[in-house]
Motif scaffolding. Structure first.
Motif, PDB file in Angstrom:
ATOM      1  N   GLN A 334    -100.589 -20.163 -53.775  1.00 27.96           N
ATOM      2  CA  GLN A 334    -100.623 -20.769 -52.442  1.00 27.96           C
ATOM      3  C   GLN A 334    -100.435 -19.716 -51.367  1.00 27.96           C
ATOM      4  O   GLN A 334    -101.246 -19.569 -50.464  1.00 27.96           O
ATOM      5  CB  GLN A 334     -99.516 -21.838 -52.365  1.00 27.96           C
ATOM      6  CG  GLN A 334     -99.397 -22.584 -51.059  1.00 27.96           C
ATOM      7  CD  GLN A 334     -98.647 -21.851 -49.951  1.00 27.96           C
ATOM      8  OE1 GLN A 334     -99.113 -21.786 -48.815  1.00 27.96           O
ATOM      9  NE2 GLN A 334     -97.508 -21.262 -50.253  1.00 27.96           N
ATOM     10  N   SER A 335     -99.346 -18.953 -51.480  1.00 20.95           N
ATOM     11  CA  SER A 335     -98.982 -18.001 -50.429  1.00 20.95           C
ATOM     12  C   SER A 335     -99.826 -16.736 -50.447  1.00 20.95           C
ATOM     13  O   SER A 335    -100.011 -16.083 -49.432  1.00 20.95           O
ATOM     14  CB  SER A 335     -97.522 -17.586 -50.609  1.00 20.95           C
ATOM     15  OG  SER A 335     -97.364 -16.927 -51.855  1.00 20.95           O
ATOM     16  N   GLY A 336    -100.308 -16.381 -51.625  1.00 24.44           N
ATOM     17  CA  GLY A 336    -101.018 -15.102 -51.751  1.00 24.44           C
ATOM     18  C   GLY A 336    -100.085 -13.911 -51.662  1.00 24.44           C
ATOM     19  O   GLY A 336    -100.537 -12.774 -51.532  1.00 24.44           O
ATOM     20  N   GLU A 337     -98.770 -14.151 -51.728  1.00 22.54           N
ATOM     21  CA  GLU A 337     -97.814 -13.057 -51.574  1.00 22.54           C
ATOM     22  C   GLU A 337     -96.808 -12.996 -52.715  1.00 22.54           C
ATOM     23  O   GLU A 337     -95.882 -12.188 -52.669  1.00 22.54           O
ATOM     24  CB  GLU A 337     -97.034 -13.188 -50.250  1.00 22.54           C
ATOM     25  CG  GLU A 337     -97.890 -13.192 -49.003  1.00 22.54           C
ATOM     26  CD  GLU A 337     -98.619 -11.855 -48.756  1.00 22.54           C
ATOM     27  OE1 GLU A 337     -98.288 -10.868 -49.433  1.00 22.54           O
ATOM     28  OE2 GLU A 337     -99.522 -11.836 -47.905  1.00 22.54           O
ATOM     29  N   THR A 338     -96.932 -13.842 -53.718  1.00 22.55           N
ATOM     30  CA  THR A 338     -95.971 -13.854 -54.824  1.00 22.55           C
ATOM     31  C   THR A 338     -96.028 -12.525 -55.579  1.00 22.55           C
ATOM     32  O   THR A 338     -97.091 -12.141 -56.088  1.00 22.55           O
ATOM     33  CB  THR A 338     -96.296 -15.039 -55.761  1.00 22.55           C
ATOM     34  OG1 THR A 338     -96.220 -16.226 -54.986  1.00 22.55           O
ATOM     35  CG2 THR A 338     -95.339 -15.118 -56.924  1.00 22.55           C
ATOM     36  N   ALA A 339     -94.897 -11.828 -55.632  1.00 25.55           N
ATOM     37  CA  ALA A 339     -94.891 -10.471 -56.189  1.00 25.55           C
ATOM     38  C   ALA A 339     -95.427 -10.441 -57.622  1.00 25.55           C
ATOM     39  O   ALA A 339     -96.207  -9.556 -57.979  1.00 25.55           O
ATOM     40  CB  ALA A 339     -93.465  -9.911 -56.141  1.00 25.55           C
ATOM     41  N   ASP A 340     -95.014 -11.409 -58.439  1.00 27.85           N
ATOM     42  CA  ASP A 340     -95.445 -11.395 -59.840  1.00 27.85           C
ATOM     43  C   ASP A 340     -96.965 -11.490 -59.956  1.00 27.85           C
ATOM     44  O   ASP A 340     -97.583 -10.840 -60.801  1.00 27.85           O
ATOM     45  CB  ASP A 340     -94.809 -12.580 -60.598  1.00 27.85           C
ATOM     46  CG  ASP A 340     -93.319 -12.375 -60.809  1.00 27.85           C
ATOM     47  OD1 ASP A 340     -92.906 -11.223 -60.988  1.00 27.85           O
ATOM     48  OD2 ASP A 340     -92.570 -13.374 -60.770  1.00 27.85           O
ATOM     49  N   ILE A 341     -97.543 -12.308 -59.099  1.00 24.93           N
ATOM     50  CA  ILE A 341     -98.994 -12.485 -59.215  1.00 24.93           C
ATOM     51  C   ILE A 341     -99.728 -11.254 -58.684  1.00 24.93           C
ATOM     52  O   ILE A 341    -100.734 -10.826 -59.247  1.00 24.93           O
ATOM     53  CB  ILE A 341     -99.459 -13.795 -58.562  1.00 24.93           C
ATOM     54  CG1 ILE A 341    -100.817 -14.199 -59.127  1.00 24.93           C
ATOM     55  CG2 ILE A 341     -99.628 -13.724 -57.078  1.00 24.93           C
ATOM     56  CD1 ILE A 341    -100.881 -15.562 -59.579  1.00 24.93           C
ATOM     57  N   LEU A 342     -99.203 -10.660 -57.630  1.00 22.64           N
ATOM     58  CA  LEU A 342     -99.867  -9.468 -57.080  1.00 22.64           C
ATOM     59  C   LEU A 342     -99.863  -8.347 -58.117  1.00 22.64           C
ATOM     60  O   LEU A 342    -100.866  -7.665 -58.325  1.00 22.64           O
ATOM     61  CB  LEU A 342     -99.171  -9.005 -55.792  1.00 22.64           C
ATOM     62  CG  LEU A 342     -99.155 -10.009 -54.624  1.00 22.64           C
ATOM     63  CD1 LEU A 342     -98.519  -9.378 -53.394  1.00 22.64           C
ATOM     64  CD2 LEU A 342    -100.558 -10.507 -54.274  1.00 22.64           C
ATOM     65  N   LYS A 343     -98.725  -8.204 -58.797  1.00 20.49           N
ATOM     66  CA  LYS A 343     -98.626  -7.141 -59.809  1.00 20.49           C
ATOM     67  C   LYS A 343     -99.619  -7.390 -60.955  1.00 20.49           C
ATOM     68  O   LYS A 343    -100.321  -6.479 -61.397  1.00 20.49           O
ATOM     69  CB  LYS A 343     -97.181  -7.091 -60.336  1.00 20.49           C
ATOM     70  CG  LYS A 343     -96.902  -5.921 -61.215  1.00 20.49           C
ATOM     71  CD  LYS A 343     -95.416  -5.744 -61.448  1.00 20.49           C
ATOM     72  CE  LYS A 343     -95.169  -4.621 -62.443  1.00 20.49           C
ATOM     73  NZ  LYS A 343     -93.777  -4.522 -62.830  1.00 20.49           N
ATOM     74  N   ALA A 344     -99.669  -8.638 -61.402  1.00 21.46           N
ATOM     75  CA  ALA A 344    -100.576  -8.965 -62.518  1.00 21.46           C
ATOM     76  C   ALA A 344    -102.036  -8.784 -62.092  1.00 21.46           C
ATOM     77  O   ALA A 344    -102.861  -8.278 -62.862  1.00 21.46           O
ATOM     78  CB  ALA A 344    -100.325 -10.398 -62.982  1.00 21.46           C
ATOM     79  N   MET A 345    -102.340  -9.181 -60.856  1.00 19.91           N
ATOM     80  CA  MET A 345    -103.733  -9.018 -60.381  1.00 19.91           C
ATOM     81  C   MET A 345    -104.123  -7.543 -60.334  1.00 19.91           C
ATOM     82  O   MET A 345    -105.224  -7.164 -60.728  1.00 19.91           O
ATOM     83  CB  MET A 345    -103.888  -9.635 -58.983  1.00 19.91           C
ATOM     84  CG  MET A 345    -103.891 -11.156 -58.975  1.00 19.91           C
ATOM     85  SD  MET A 345    -103.910 -11.790 -57.274  1.00 19.91           S
ATOM     86  CE  MET A 345    -105.581 -11.395 -56.769  1.00 19.91           C
ATOM     87  N   LYS A 346    -103.197  -6.719 -59.860  1.00 18.32           N
ATOM     88  CA  LYS A 346    -103.496  -5.275 -59.779  1.00 18.32           C
ATOM     89  C   LYS A 346    -103.731  -4.710 -61.177  1.00 18.32           C
ATOM     90  O   LYS A 346    -104.620  -3.906 -61.398  1.00 18.32           O
ATOM     91  CB  LYS A 346    -102.331  -4.528 -59.124  1.00 18.32           C
ATOM     92  CG  LYS A 346    -102.318  -4.672 -57.615  1.00 18.32           C
ATOM     93  CD  LYS A 346    -101.156  -3.886 -57.033  1.00 18.32           C
ATOM     94  CE  LYS A 346    -100.986  -4.205 -55.560  1.00 18.32           C
ATOM     95  NZ  LYS A 346     -99.668  -3.860 -55.036  1.00 18.32           N
ATOM     96  N   LYS A 347    -102.921  -5.184 -62.113  1.00 20.42           N
ATOM     97  CA  LYS A 347    -103.056  -4.704 -63.491  1.00 20.42           C
ATOM     98  C   LYS A 347    -104.458  -5.068 -64.031  1.00 20.42           C
ATOM     99  O   LYS A 347    -105.137  -4.237 -64.625  1.00 20.42           O
ATOM    100  CB  LYS A 347    -101.959  -5.342 -64.336  1.00 20.42           C
ATOM    101  CG  LYS A 347    -102.007  -5.002 -65.798  1.00 20.42           C
ATOM    102  CD  LYS A 347    -100.782  -5.532 -66.497  1.00 20.42           C
ATOM    103  CE  LYS A 347    -100.924  -5.408 -67.996  1.00 20.42           C
ATOM    104  NZ  LYS A 347     -99.725  -5.818 -68.705  1.00 20.42           N
TER     105      LYS A 347
END
Ligand code: M6R
Length: 590
Positions: A334-347
């Motif tokens: 939703q937020s596009g800012e959740t740290a866990d998701i950003l890290k996984a996306m970058k990976k």
């Protein structure tokens, strides 16, 4: 999570900063504060709500300032740990959202060099580093200081005698609101909506120099252009509009959200390049409520596209290397800012996996990492409990699956009819909530509850339990109905109500069997069932009757009923519904 705000312009900064902070309260915080300069910096901060700080603080004159709502990570919630933080001279003040990983090392070095610290926070190293490097050019000092820093940050720097604010970001959200002879800075859009609907989004590594009359963005000392965006959200979107809580307003907005989100895709003939690519399987990653949407997505996409779908918690994906050959990834946030998701996306991007993100926030970090973004049209979601954003995510998943479906034309035509009826069906649930309110009053007297479902409604049992526990503080567990007998039965008895989701699909008979088993152990049963279901009336202690419809869309109506159940239960228990304890709207730390 922490929220930062800044103002520079022709007006007194203090009331504007406090108003912006009040608009960010929904992010969750334990203390707050502001710093204003009128030639020298004055700071006022405490372990208080923004309203209390506003009424108790003295007037501070000045046309530039910064503010902060803190969600403690390093150091307990206390007056001294609250932001803004100052350098030794008191001429540089900083607010920060994020985490400085190497702050201990930096602090030791700075102390050895003569700097003295007053707080336990990681943030306090930043004003001291800027002080160390400052030789008359503030932006250069900030840039040099940030070279020493490892971690995530969105910062605003205020200097006593400088007619500008310096901002920078890395892996933490920050927007610049553009005004007329005034500019604003904030962690997110709702904070500035009272003043402007124009915004610039900084990239990681950018330094912004924000003055009353202009904004300059630099990267490595060179000026770069960042496009101005018009914000589509209105002030009303971010206000309660006569409802007692944002959560209730947001639940009631869902018929509109469904129409808008679907309308967007059907009218614009949106396409998802990820699905156009010849992928052999799909990996969906998300956290919390968005994870439950992902689980529903698995059922829909496997049903309609006939490709294997794997759903992973983003926070877990960071600890192993999934096999990704032929896989496309779908991130939901939703937020596009959740740290866990950003890290996984970058990976995933790092190993060449295409990632499509479904998010509600234009310009969010997730949209910048993704190879493609599909926006939901939920509007700003202020209550910590996700409601309308979940429904909007489901709508995008239905749209994706239906657009790329391999199902026959007849099935698809039925689904198109079914999805078009959804706004009205949700409205029916909202208009007939007496039975839900009655059940909520009953549920409010218990301390534990189980939610059970099967098939496509198993994730909805998880979501119903999450909603109840986060806002009413009743311990609730979501469980696949068939799993009860593999352990949870040991807990069942008359003191644990079971909320059973009964859908008219191939799970129906098995669900009735499970309800009989629950009843045999003395547990009271509240069932969610379609109108006309006579069998359930005989079995359950009470029934929440929901409109009939294609079972593939039943997660939507069932969820709305469970959102209302959680909301009214929490209200009976007198809980702070929009800002549950210990929770934050956007979880920007791992
Ligand atoms: O912004 P996101 O969708 O990435 O947030 C994920 C979760 O933190 C969020 O869904 C959380 O579980 C909800 N606030 C619960 O209602």
């Amino acid at each position: 999570m922490c929220g930062i705000v800044g103002y520079i312009g022709d007006k007194q900064a203090q009331p504007i900063l406090l108003n912006c902070l009040a608009r960010m309260e929904y992010r969750g915080y334990d203390s707050c504060g502001i710093a204003v300069t009128g030639g020298s910096i004055k700071v006022c901060k405490d372990v208080k709500r923004v309203q209390e700080l506003t009424t108790t603080m003295p007037r501070i004159g000045g046309l530039a300032g910064i503010g902060h709502t803190r969600w403690a990570t390093h150091g307990e919630p206390s007056q001294v740990n609250a932001h803004p933080h100052l350098d030794c001279s008191g001429n540089i003040a900083v607010v920060h959202n994020g985490v400085i990983n190497n702050f201990q090392k930096l602090k030791q070095q700075l102390v050895a060099e003569g700097h003295s610290f007053v707080s336990q926070t990681d943030t306090e190293v930043i004003p001291h580093l800027i002080e160390k490097y400052y030789d008359g050019n503030l932006e250069e000092a900030v840039e040099t200081a940030l070279r020493d820093v490892e971690g995530s940050y969105a910062i605003i720097v205020l200097a006593a005698k400088e007619p500008k604010l310096i901002v920078a970001r890395k892996d933490s959200p920050l927007i610049i609101g553009v005004g007329d002879r005034e500019n604003f800075i904030a962690s997110d859009v709702p904070a500035v909506l009272d003043y402007t609907n124009r915004a610039l989004y900084l990239e990681d590594g950018d330094i912004g120099i924000v003055a009353k009359d202009g904004i300059v963005v630099k990267r490595g000392g060179t000026r770069v252009e960042r496009e101005e965006h018009r914000i589509l959200w209105s002030v009303e979107d971010a206000q309660k509009g006569g409802y007692e809580h944002f959560m209730l307003k947001e639940i009631h907005e869902q018929p509109r959200v469904i129409r808008d989100t679907l309308g967007d895709y059907t009218q614009q003939n949106g396409s998802a390049s990820l699905m156009d690519a010849d992928i052999k399987s799909l990996l969906i990653l998300a956290c919390g409520t968005s994870y439950h949407a992902a689980l529903v997505g698995k059922y829909i996409i496997e049903d309609l596209l006939n490709i294997p779908v794997r759903v992973e918690l983003a926070s877990e994906l960071n600890y192993w290397a999934p096999s990704l050959a032929g896989t496309g990834a779908l991130a939901i946030t939703q937020s596009g800012e959740t740290a866990d998701i950003l890290k996984a996306m970058k990976k995933l991007r790092g190993v060449g996996c295409p990632v499509l993100v479904i998010t509600n926030v234009v310009g969010s970090s997730a949209s910048r990492i993704a190879s493609q973004t599909v926006y939901t049209r939920a509007g700003p979601e202020i209550s910590v409990a996700a409601t309308k954003s979940f429904t909007a995510q489901l709508m995008v998943l239905y749209w994706l699956a239906m657009s790329y479906s391999k199902a026959d034309a007849r099935r698809l035509a039925d689904m198109v009819m079914g999805i078009r009826q959804l706004p009205n069906k949700v409205q029916q649930v909202l208009d007939n909530k007496d039975e839900i309110i009655k059940s909520a009053k009953y549920l409010a007297g218990y301390e534990n509850a189980f939610f059970i479902g099967r098939g496509i409604n198993f994730p909805i049992a998880l979501e119903g339990a999450l909603k109840l526990k986060e806002i009413s503080y009743i311990h609730a567990e979501g469980c696949a109905a068939g799993e009860l007998k593999h352990g949870p039965f040991a807990l069942l008895g008359e003191d644990i109500p079971v909320i059973a989701i009964v859908a008219q699909d191939n799970t129906y008979e098995a669900m009735l069997t499970n309800i009989r088993e629950v009843k045999a152990r003395g547990a009271p049963v509240i069932a969610l069932a379609e109108e006309g279901d006579k069998d359930i009336d005989q079995l359950a202690d009470s029934v929440l009757t929901l409109p009939k419809g294609d079972a593939i869309f039943s997660p939507v109506v069932n969820t709305v009923a469970l959102q209302l159940l959680a909301y009214y239960t929490a209200r009976h228990r007198g809980c702070p519904i929009d800002t549950p304890r210990n929770l934050a709207k956007s979880v920007t730390v791992e």
